[in-house]
Enzyme design. Structure first.
Site, mmCIF file in Angstrom:
data_model
loop_
_atom_site.group_PDB
_atom_site.id
_atom_site.type_symbol
_atom_site.label_atom_id
_atom_site.label_comp_id
_atom_site.label_asym_id
_atom_site.label_seq_id
_atom_site.Cartn_x
_atom_site.Cartn_y
_atom_site.Cartn_z
ATOM 1 N N GLY A 100 -7.117 9.331 -7.968
ATOM 2 C CA GLY A 100 -5.883 8.912 -8.618
ATOM 3 C C GLY A 100 -5.895 7.428 -8.937
ATOM 4 N N ASP B 145 10.407 4.066 -6.397
ATOM 5 C CA ASP B 145 9.463 4.629 -7.369
ATOM 6 C C ASP B 145 9.235 6.117 -7.101
ATOM 7 O OD1 ASP B 145 7.852 4.557 -9.603
ATOM 8 O OD2 ASP B 145 6.072 3.856 -8.539
ATOM 9 N N GLY C 16 -3.086 4.263 -9.982
ATOM 10 C CA GLY C 16 -1.692 3.877 -10.090
ATOM 11 C C GLY C 16 -1.530 2.495 -10.702
ATOM 12 N N SER C 17 -0.314 1.962 -10.610
ATOM 13 C CA SER C 17 -0.006 0.684 -11.221
ATOM 14 C C SER C 17 -0.787 -0.465 -10.601
ATOM 15 C CB SER C 17 1.495 0.397 -11.104
ATOM 16 O OG SER C 17 2.255 1.421 -11.704
ATOM 17 N N PHE C 18 -1.008 -0.400 -9.290
ATOM 18 C CA PHE C 18 -1.617 -1.532 -8.608
ATOM 19 C C PHE C 18 -2.981 -1.230 -8.015
ATOM 20 C CE2 PHE C 18 2.998 -2.354 -8.248
ATOM 21 C CZ PHE C 18 3.034 -3.517 -8.998
ATOM 22 N N GLY C 19 -3.549 -0.082 -8.303
ATOM 23 C CA GLY C 19 -4.866 0.196 -7.750
ATOM 24 C C GLY C 19 -5.271 1.645 -7.933
ATOM 25 N N VAL D 236 -7.031 5.294 -5.887
ATOM 26 C CA VAL D 236 -7.118 6.006 -4.621
ATOM 27 C C VAL D 236 -8.405 6.832 -4.611
ATOM 28 C CG1 VAL D 236 -6.007 7.644 -3.071
ATOM 29 C CG2 VAL D 236 -4.609 6.147 -4.498
ATOM 30 N N LYS E 152 -6.468 3.800 -0.601
ATOM 31 C CA LYS E 152 -5.816 3.165 -1.739
ATOM 32 C C LYS E 152 -6.302 1.729 -1.834
ATOM 33 C CE LYS E 152 -1.287 1.995 -3.715
ATOM 34 N NZ LYS E 152 0.174 2.119 -3.545
#
Length: 914
Positions: free
Chosen positions: A608, A737, A610-613, A615, A632
């Protein structure tokens, strides 16, 4: 024979080798060969081809199937792509095949069933998919079947044990097999190893297992969905007592219940490992456990076991690991545990053990000790600190220990983590603490320690976390704490410190530093919001008045002290602010460990972004056991990533709930290039996220659909998690979120809310106005789910989470994302559903929820009355979603009310009707 193994060869394999027609064997494994395998069609006499552990690529050539004399093929640990060629089925005299570690993305070909002389089959550590071909079970000569670490699915044939009579090793771990363990396995008289770790096998373990299998030595069913409730279900353990060569039994991480049978004491005395962790097993540990004199590891944590620890444990002279944490054991810790002179790991946390810590433990070469969360009392025996081998951790937190902290603590020069928090330890912090040179984590919070912070703490150069909160420490805060480069978390709150707070190092990070509850502190970084220090003297008061004021204050203080001292202590204990991650058993990991666990953060382990990194899925070794984790990794080049990491750590350190993701540890350091590295390590949840299930993103061409009951239960799980967060004491937490991709599903499809990178404690939000100007903080959430008031600059509130939850509910039962293009720029998902109710509800409901119901044979049946019941149920749920997603925050339903309403809907529409 051409033998070139382990010679550091590089480059491609010369095609001229194919002209050596008399060659019978090629062994060139463990080199750095690249390219593809050249044509070797003329090598008709070749019986062995070993090219394992190279960097070969391309496809596995189909002409290998023409090498009719081949008896062994070993291509493991390369980089092949494409399928295993079906022409391998022509190798009728083949005795061994190994295609391990080649990342083959294909199914096992049916032609393997033609290998009637096949003895050993190794397909482990690839990416093979699909079910096992039924023809594979026609290989009556097969002795070794190793298909571990793939993505294989399906069930095992009920008669497989009759069709593979010579099978000795059945290794199918870390796949996606489901269904029952075939009872016909009991007919494998030659079987030695059965290993099905990390699959989805269900039902009971065959009672006959081991009855006529004297050679059976390893039974490992760890990480499945196997069940046991009655004594009959547990009778497989009685059958296994016939196996005199048994060395390992592991049924951990299943759904086993009931009482552990006394038969375990009759197991083979050769048994070295016995594991039943993470089940719901009740009863006591039989005293007969002491008969297993060769036991090396005994793992029974995370069950419902009770009673006292059996004295017979002292008979296990070879025991290296004793793990009984998270049960209901009571009574005292047996003094005779000191007889275990090979014990290195002792884990007894989270029980109801009482009495003193036995000083006899000093006879054990312990490396890891966790006795936290019990009712242990009395002083800490100084002998415990004389165990020089203790290196990883010593956890004694949350007990009733008293007395002084012995000066002998300085003997633990190799200790990494020391947690004595939430006891009744008094006196001063011994100066010898500075001799613990390897200490990275020190938690002495929640005690009665007094005096000043000893200067010797400056010697702890590797210290990362220091928590001295909730004590009676006094004096000024030492300036050397600001110069400790590695210090990342400092908690000095609720003490009696005074004077000016340093302004460098850790003190510049208000998120990582807490000094609240010290009323006489001043100065420091502006973010700490302390009063300014003043050196001005007061004029105009006579010395007599000053004396009177001082004397009166002293008398008043003495009066008030008697009334409030104990009350204050109790209050502080109950408040228990900022529970650190290390309050419970966890591991500490480095960048190197995480890199190894994820194969250098390889793309095939990416699960996965996401916005900041990103996984990654990984496997971390803990005490010789492999734990599957989700790592993550923060992209620190992204604006706000540091703040996101801090926010997630701050939130996750305080919360514990069955419907929240479980964090295992964090890593904050540097990578191999010397750059900052930050990551969080979570428990891996194998069923992906809700977004994948709702929008059929799990498997192309084979979509999986959540039924109505599953969706309703997931909605209840998420609401339960939000209610916990919003009622969290002392400060409510706002997730900020909430969306389907942040809701993860475990083996049982239980929902866990994750990603707290934008989370906020309400008291922090009101006190940190500087956030409002940052881009990271400008929009609290994801477009479509973020509350409309946030776009107007309003502060976050629990109402914002409720809005996101309402949109989530509507998405779950309409199957439409809130950003769906059919809504246009004006219509919202809320308005789309609200407009359709009540006359056009079927037009907005996800049709997969109405289409069919399934009977026990799996046949689809449409019933008009069932469709009406389902429609009525879904409409009730959608109404909750509409009430939660009202535009005005105060008009929205409380999350607790939404939870209770959904539970009532579940009860009202009995699930068997749906």
């Amino acid at each position: 024979m051409l033998s070139l193994s382990s010679n550091q060869l590089s480059g491609s394999i010369p095609a001229s080798i194919g002209n050596l027609s008399a060659l019978t064997a090629i062994a060139a494994f463990s080199n750095n060969l690249t390219g593809s395998i050249p044509p070797l069609k003329r090598l008709s006499s070749l019986s062995y081809l070993g090219l394992a552990s190279n960097n070969l690529g391309g496809t596995i050539p189909s002409w290998l199937g023409n090498l009719s004399s081949l008896t062994a093929l070993d291509l493991q640990s390369n980089g092949f792509v494409g399928c295993v060629p079906e022409s391998l089925g022509d190798l009728q005299f083949l005795e061994a095949i190994s295609l391990a570690d080649n990342k083959l993305r294909c199914r096992i070909p049916d032609s393997f069933g033609n290998l009637h002389e096949l003895i050993e089959l190794y397909l482990d550590n690839n990416e093979l998919e699909g079910s096992l071909p039924i023809s594979l079970f026609n290989l009556s000569s097969l002795e070794m079947l190793n298909i571990q670490d793939n993505n294989l699915t399906g069930v095992f044939p009920p008669d497989m044990g009759d069709r593979l009579p010579n099978l000795q090793q059945f290794l199918v771990s870390k796949n996606q097999f489901h269904g029952l363990i075939p009872p016909s396995l009991c007919n494998l008289s030659m079987i030695q190893v059965i290993q099905t770790v990390d699959n989805f096998l269900s039902g009971t373990i065959p009672q006959c297992l081991g009855r006529n299998q004297n050679m059976l030595s390893v039974v490992n069913f760890d990480g499945n969905q196997l069940e046991a409730t009655t004594d009959a279900d547990w009778s497989f353990l009685t059958s296994l007592t016939n196996c005199s060569n048994m060395i390992l039994i592991d049924v951990s991480i299943n759904k086993l219940q009931g009482v552990l049978p006394k038969a375990i004491g009759n197991m083979s005395t050769q048994l070295e490992y016995f594991g039943i962790t993470n089940n719901n097993i009740t009863g006591t540990i039989p005293e007969s456990i002491g008969n297993l004199v060769n036991l090396d590891e005994l793992d029974m944590e995370n069950n419902l076991l009770m009673g006292s620890l059996p004295a017979s444990l002292s008979n296990l002279k070879k025991l290296n690991r004793l793990s009984l944490s998270n049960n209901n054991f009571s009574g005292s810790i047996p003094v005779t545990l000191g007889n275990l002179t090979k014990l290195t790991i002792l884990l007894l946390s989270t029980n109801a053990l009482s009495g003193a810590i036995p000083s006899t433990l000093s006879n054990c070469p312990l490396e890891m000790v966790d006795l936290s969360y019990n009712n242990l009392s009395g002083p800490i025996p100084k002998e415990l600190f004389l165990i020089s081998t203790i290196s990883s951790f010593l956890y004694l937190a949350h007990n009733k220990l008293n007395g002084n902290l012995p000066s002998e603590v300085g003997n633990l020069k190799n200790l990494g983590e020391l947690d004595l928090s939430n006891n009744s330890i008094s006196g001063k912090i011994p100066t010898t603490i500075g001799e613990c040179q390897s200490l990275q984590y020190l938690n002495l919070s929640g005690n009665f320690l007094e005096g000043t912070i000893p200067p010797s703490l400056e010697q702890l150069r590797g210290l990362l976390v220091l928590d001295l909160s909730q004590n009676n420490l006094s004096g000024t805060i030492p300036r050397f704490l600001g110069s400790m480069i590695g210090l990342s978390t400092l908690n000095l709150s609720s003490n009696d410190f005074e004077g000016e707070v340093p302004k460098d190092g850790i003190f510049l990070n208000a998120t990582a530093t807490s000094v609240m509850g010290n009323n006489d502190l001043c100065g420091g970084a502006p973010q700490l919001k302390l009063p300014k220090c003043s050196n001005q003297t007061k004029h105009g008061l006579s010395s007599k008045i000053i004396i009177i004021i001082i004397a009166g204050s002293a008398i008043l203080f003495l009066i008030l002290f008697t009334c409030f001292a104990l009350r204050r202590r109790t209050k502080l204990r109950r408040a228990n602010p900022k529970i650190p991650l290390s309050d419970e058993q966890h591991m500490r990991v480095s960048y190197a460990q995480l890199s190894k666990a994820t194969n250098s953060f390889a793309s095939e382990n990416l699960i996965g972004v996401g916005s900041f990194g990103a996984v990654y899925k990984g496997r971390i070794g803990i005490s010789d056991q492999q734990m599957v984790v989700a790592v993550k990794v923060l992209n620190l080049q992204q604006a706000g990533a540091y703040r996101s990491f801090d926010a997630e750590c701050e939130a996750l350190r305080c919360i514990r709930h069955r419907n929240l993701v479980k964090i295992l540890t964090v890593c904050s350091g540097i990578d191999f290039q010397g750059s900052d590295f930050k990551a969080l390590v979570f428990e891996f949840l194998p069923n992906g996220n809700l977004d994948q299930w709702l929008h059929k993103l799990l498997e192309e061409g084979e979509p999986k659909v959540l039924n109505l009951v599953e969706r309703l239960q997931i909605a209840i799980d998420v609401a339960s998690a939000l209610e916990y967060l919003h009622q969290h004491k002392p400060c409510p937490i706002v997730h900020c979120d909430l969306k389907p991709s942040n809701i993860l599903l475990d083996n049982d499809m239980v929902a866990h809310v994750g990603d707290f990178g934008l989370a906020r404690f309400l008291h922090q939000e009101h006190s940190n106005s500087s956030d409002k100007s940052t881009g990271w903080n400008a929009i609290r959430g994801t477009i479509g789910y973020v509350a409309p008031e946030y776009g107007l600059g309003n502060e976050v509130s629990i109402h914002g989470d409720v809005y996101s939850y309402g949109i989530l509910l509507l998405e779950m039962f309409t199957g439409k994302r809130p950003t769906n293009s059919e809504f246009g720029e004006v219509l919202t998902l809320h308005e789309y559903v609200e407009t359709a109710l009540p006359d056009q509800t079927t037009s907005v409901i996800d049709q997969s929820l109405l289409d069919a119901t399934w009977n026990s044979e799996g046949t689809a049946q449409k019933y008009h009355d069932i469709e009406e019941i389902r429609t009525e149920c879904i409409v009730s749920i959608l109404k909750v979603g509409i009430l939660c997603s009202k535009e005005i925050p105060t008009d929205r339903m409380q999350i607790g009310d939404a939870l209770r309403e959904l539970q009532a809907i579940r009860d009202r529409f009995d699930t068997h009707q749906l």
